[in-house]
Design a protein around this motif. Structure first.
Motif, short mmCIF file in Angstrom:
data_model
loop_
_atom_site.label_atom_id
_atom_site.label_comp_id
_atom_site.label_asym_id
_atom_site.label_seq_id
_atom_site.Cartn_x
_atom_site.Cartn_y
_atom_site.Cartn_z
N ASP A 135 28.38 28.94 41.82
CA ASP A 135 26.99 28.87 42.28
C ASP A 135 26.28 30.21 42.07
O ASP A 135 25.09 30.25 41.75
CB ASP A 135 26.94 28.51 43.77
N VAL A 136 27.00 31.25 42.32
CA VAL A 136 26.42 32.59 42.19
C VAL A 136 27.41 33.49 41.48
O VAL A 136 28.62 33.37 41.68
CB VAL A 136 26.12 33.19 43.58
N SER A 137 26.88 34.40 40.68
CA SER A 137 27.75 35.39 40.03
C SER A 137 27.59 36.75 40.69
O SER A 137 26.49 37.13 41.08
CB SER A 137 27.39 35.51 38.54
N VAL A 138 28.71 37.46 40.79
CA VAL A 138 28.68 38.78 41.45
C VAL A 138 29.42 39.80 40.57
O VAL A 138 30.50 39.52 40.05
CB VAL A 138 29.37 38.72 42.83
N VAL A 139 28.80 40.96 40.42
CA VAL A 139 29.46 42.05 39.70
C VAL A 139 29.58 43.27 40.63
O VAL A 139 28.64 43.60 41.34
CB VAL A 139 28.66 42.49 38.45
N GLY A 140 30.72 43.90 40.61
CA GLY A 140 30.94 45.11 41.41
C GLY A 140 30.89 46.36 40.57
O GLY A 140 30.41 46.35 39.43
N PHE A 141 31.41 47.44 41.14
CA PHE A 141 31.46 48.72 40.44
C PHE A 141 32.64 49.50 41.00
O PHE A 141 32.78 49.59 42.23
CB PHE A 141 30.17 49.51 40.70
N ASP A 142 33.47 50.04 40.16
CA ASP A 142 34.62 50.90 40.50
C ASP A 142 35.92 50.36 39.92
O ASP A 142 36.73 51.10 39.42
CB ASP A 142 34.86 51.07 42.01
N ASP A 143 36.12 49.06 40.06
CA ASP A 143 37.39 48.44 39.75
C ASP A 143 38.52 48.94 40.62
O ASP A 143 39.51 49.50 40.13
CB ASP A 143 37.76 48.58 38.26
N ILE A 144 38.38 48.76 41.90
CA ILE A 144 39.49 49.06 42.80
C ILE A 144 40.57 48.00 42.61
O ILE A 144 40.32 46.94 42.03
CB ILE A 144 39.04 49.10 44.28
N VAL A 145 41.75 48.31 43.07
CA VAL A 145 42.89 47.40 42.89
C VAL A 145 42.56 45.99 43.38
O VAL A 145 42.95 44.99 42.78
CB VAL A 145 44.12 47.94 43.64
N LEU A 146 41.82 45.94 44.46
CA LEU A 146 41.55 44.66 45.07
C LEU A 146 40.66 43.75 44.24
O LEU A 146 40.61 42.54 44.47
CB LEU A 146 40.94 44.87 46.44
N ALA A 147 39.94 44.36 43.31
CA ALA A 147 39.03 43.54 42.50
C ALA A 147 39.81 42.47 41.76
O ALA A 147 39.34 41.35 41.57
CB ALA A 147 38.28 44.44 41.51
N ASP A 148 41.02 42.80 41.39
CA ASP A 148 41.83 41.85 40.63
C ASP A 148 42.66 40.93 41.53
O ASP A 148 43.37 40.05 41.07
CB ASP A 148 42.73 42.61 39.66
N LEU A 149 42.59 41.19 42.82
CA LEU A 149 43.35 40.37 43.76
C LEU A 149 42.50 39.32 44.42
O LEU A 149 42.98 38.32 44.93
CB LEU A 149 43.93 41.25 44.87
N TYR A 150 41.23 39.64 44.47
CA TYR A 150 40.33 38.82 45.23
C TYR A 150 40.23 37.40 44.65
O TYR A 150 40.57 37.18 43.49
CB TYR A 150 38.94 39.47 45.25
N ALA A 151 39.81 36.51 45.48
CA ALA A 151 39.56 35.16 45.00
C ALA A 151 38.08 34.86 45.16
O ALA A 151 37.61 34.81 46.28
CB ALA A 151 40.37 34.15 45.83
N PRO A 152 37.34 34.70 44.11
CA PRO A 152 37.76 34.84 42.72
C PRO A 152 37.93 36.31 42.36
O PRO A 152 37.35 37.16 43.03
CB PRO A 152 36.57 34.25 41.95
N THR A 153 38.68 36.55 41.29
CA THR A 153 38.81 37.94 40.84
C THR A 153 37.43 38.45 40.46
O THR A 153 36.58 37.70 39.99
CB THR A 153 39.74 38.02 39.62
N LEU A 154 37.23 39.73 40.69
CA LEU A 154 35.89 40.29 40.62
C LEU A 154 35.57 40.93 39.28
O LEU A 154 36.27 41.83 38.82
CB LEU A 154 35.75 41.33 41.74
N THR A 155 34.52 40.49 38.67
CA THR A 155 33.98 41.18 37.50
C THR A 155 33.40 42.50 37.98
O THR A 155 32.70 42.54 38.99
CB THR A 155 32.87 40.34 36.84
N THR A 156 33.71 43.58 37.26
CA THR A 156 33.27 44.87 37.78
C THR A 156 33.18 45.90 36.66
O THR A 156 33.54 45.62 35.52
CB THR A 156 34.24 45.36 38.88
N VAL A 157 32.66 47.06 37.00
CA VAL A 157 32.53 48.15 36.03
C VAL A 157 33.59 49.19 36.37
O VAL A 157 33.60 49.73 37.47
CB VAL A 157 31.13 48.78 36.11
N ARG A 158 34.49 49.42 35.46
CA ARG A 158 35.61 50.31 35.75
C ARG A 158 35.25 51.77 35.50
O ARG A 158 34.65 52.12 34.50
CB ARG A 158 36.80 49.94 34.87
N GLN A 159 35.65 52.60 36.43
CA GLN A 159 35.57 54.04 36.22
C GLN A 159 36.95 54.52 35.79
O GLN A 159 37.94 54.18 36.44
CB GLN A 159 35.19 54.75 37.52
#
Lengths: 346, 346
Positions: free
Chosen positions: A278-302
């Motif tokens: 329904d909605v798309s979400v993008v984060g920033f940082d790419d912490i470990v949890l981004a890949d654990l979350y449900a759904p896994t989080l699209t993000t910008v990696r530092q």
DNA sequence: CTGAAAGCGCTAACAC
DNA sequence: GTGTTAGCGCTTTCAG
């Protein structure tokens, strides 16, 4: 256990022991050296740092001031900086400012009073005036996650990811997927990097031919007090609720960082929506949890590891006098990591 | 900026300034005191810690050795301990052992060499022998998240949640819901608290009339190297995959901590199962993310703030000589927080 | 009530 | 090559 006792044990003078301790070991007979080393081992001698520092004015501790160890992103920085420092015999003194400018200044003062000459400062503040007096007296400062500003001390080193590019990548990713109604979720844009991330967001919109004025920056209210990091998630959650209450809620959301994004996801779920559908979400940082979350989080990696290593290297070379005294900026390239939290609008 | 200069400025001797600095201010005329205070302000004087420590052998820094700042749980401890310390004018030196026994010992050694007399040690190790020499020389040690063991130094203070009760609560919660096939997911049971959590798990099973032999402890292999914290999540994810491959996969899973539990959830999702419906998962710690995750994570909360405050108070009173010299154990009561990740079996 | 003096453990000239 | 010496800035008896 003093240097004197070691000297006596080895049958030499304290200064010879000191020479050995300080790497001037070519200045003595190999057998003398052996004797001293044996004495040190036997007595379990460890130099007293306080005395050494009192004498030389130097030490091998660097300070790290982070906004919040509650955010795993800063925990990761601490780990990597510590590894780099440890490998060279340096220590890291970690301080947690909780994004409180006073605490930040107090910590830097304390560090200086403790004889710490080099500090990695992850400052939220646009101006570094509060630490200028110390910089003038010789404090070496590396600003982390904060690009150089006009009024900064000339000797300042800035290490940061290119925040504007990062969030522009994030935004562009959403527009490429076909999203047209976007929102940017952040607390107060009180820090340099936050402003830049917002700038990247609007740049991304413009590039896609979307009028930034039609997009939303949320939350609209409370900009002053919502600047924390642990709170980032709560803020994201509250912001999501606000956004859902709009007549035309956004279909794509760019969050200021991953903790905030996770809060946004939680808030969307509270509202009965499915993230990544329904909605798309993008984060920033790419912490470990981004890949654990449900759904896994699209993000910008530092590129944290590289950035931390650079911070230490810069600081070290300046503490040694072996490096340049001129300030410089190191801007690292962010990378978009596409995962499940983003998808075309339905 | 030395005490001598302040003395000159104020027209008194250094020792009088020192007296003021050390709270012996009843020993001087109010006006003398005023003059000195003005001089201090005017000159911006700050006592040199190295000199002070060299002289007194004391300082106001305590050490905190944690297994991993990458795990927000330890970040939270650092924050709370730091707050408590800061309020009393103490500093916290944070060290990250990465669960490496050598690094742990090296850090404690370093801290001692730096003149730090009090350390909060979050040790993974069953034995504290490696730091005994320092304890004998006067190092004050608070073991955090590790209950007292037979061979521990007599002066040791242990602060911990009651791990056995905690995981028994978790297990019982699952059996109460009707689960009969349970699994316990952890890395190596190499630390005291992990063993206890496992003990609580089996106790919970027995209480429900389930033979622990029919339950699973996963992963079965790799017990030696999978002891990290950031890796906890990867481990959980891998363990979940293993469990799903069983003939009769468990319907309820107790994880060693929240990071691990999050990994388990991820792994179950990889396998196409829905957490909180097909399978129930319980964590331990109650990190901030437990309430953000989808589904929100049922977990066992540690009263972190109180535990951190107790750690500081204990350490402080012993550094002051004002406290007891006898060791003691403080066991805090864990609390089960029921959220969405647990439900009756389908 | 205040000052003089000794020394914490170490390093770095400078002698030898 | 190695030893002698003079402090780094502070605290703390002990005199006055």
């Amino acid at each position: 256990m003093t240097i004197q006792q070691v000297a006596t044990e080895a049958g030499v003078s304290p200064s010879t022991v000191s020479n050995l301790l300080n790497g001037r070991n070519h200045r003595m007979l190999p057998e003398t050296r052996q004797r001293i080393e044996r004495a040190i081992d036997k007595l379990g001698y460890r130099p007293n740092r306080a005395a050494r520092q009192l004498r030389t004015g130097r030490n091998t501790t660097i300070g790290l001031v982070v906004p919040s160890v509650g955010n795993p992103f800063w925990g990761a920085l601490a780990r990597h900086l510590e590894s780099a420092a440890l490998a060279e015999g340096y220590h890291v003194l970690l301080c947690n400012s909780e994004r409180d400018p006073r605490r930040e200044r107090d910590y830097v003062d304390e560090l200086w009073a403790d004889g710490v000459h080099g500090v990695v400062l992850c400052s939220s503040l646009p101006s570094l005036d509060h630490v200028m007096p110390l910089v003038e007296r010789g404090l070496q400062l590396v600003a982390f996650d904060r690009t150089s500003q006009a009024g900064d001390p000339a000797s300042l080193v800035s290490i940061s990811v290119d925040n504007a590019i990062g969030s522009q990548l994030a935004t562009q990713h959403l527009t490429d997927l076909g999203h047209r109604r976007l929102a940017f979720v952040s607390g107060a844009l009180a820090s340099v990097n936050r402003k830049e991330r917002y700038r990247g967001f609007t740049a991304g919109l413009e590039q896609a031919g979307i009028d930034p004025a039609t997009s939303v920056r949320a939350p609209v209210k409370g900009d002053a007090d919502d600047f924390g990091d642990v709170e980032a998630s709560e803020l994201g959650r509250a912001a999501a609720a606000e956004l859902l209450a709009l007549e035309e809620p956004p279909t794509g959301i760019v969050a200021i960082n991953d903790m905030c994004a996770l809060g946004v996801c939680r808030g969307l779920r509270d509202g009965g929506l499915e993230v990544g559908k329904d909605v798309s979400v993008v984060g920033f940082d790419d912490i470990v949890l981004a890949d654990l979350y449900a759904p896994t989080l699209t993000t910008v990696r530092q590129p944290m590891k590289e950035m931390a290593a650079a911070a230490f290297t810069q600081l070290r070379s300046r503490l040694d006098d072996s490096g340049p005294t001129q300030g410089q900026s190191l801007l690292f390239r962010p990378e978009l990591i596409v995962r499940e939290s983003t998808a075309p609008p339905t």
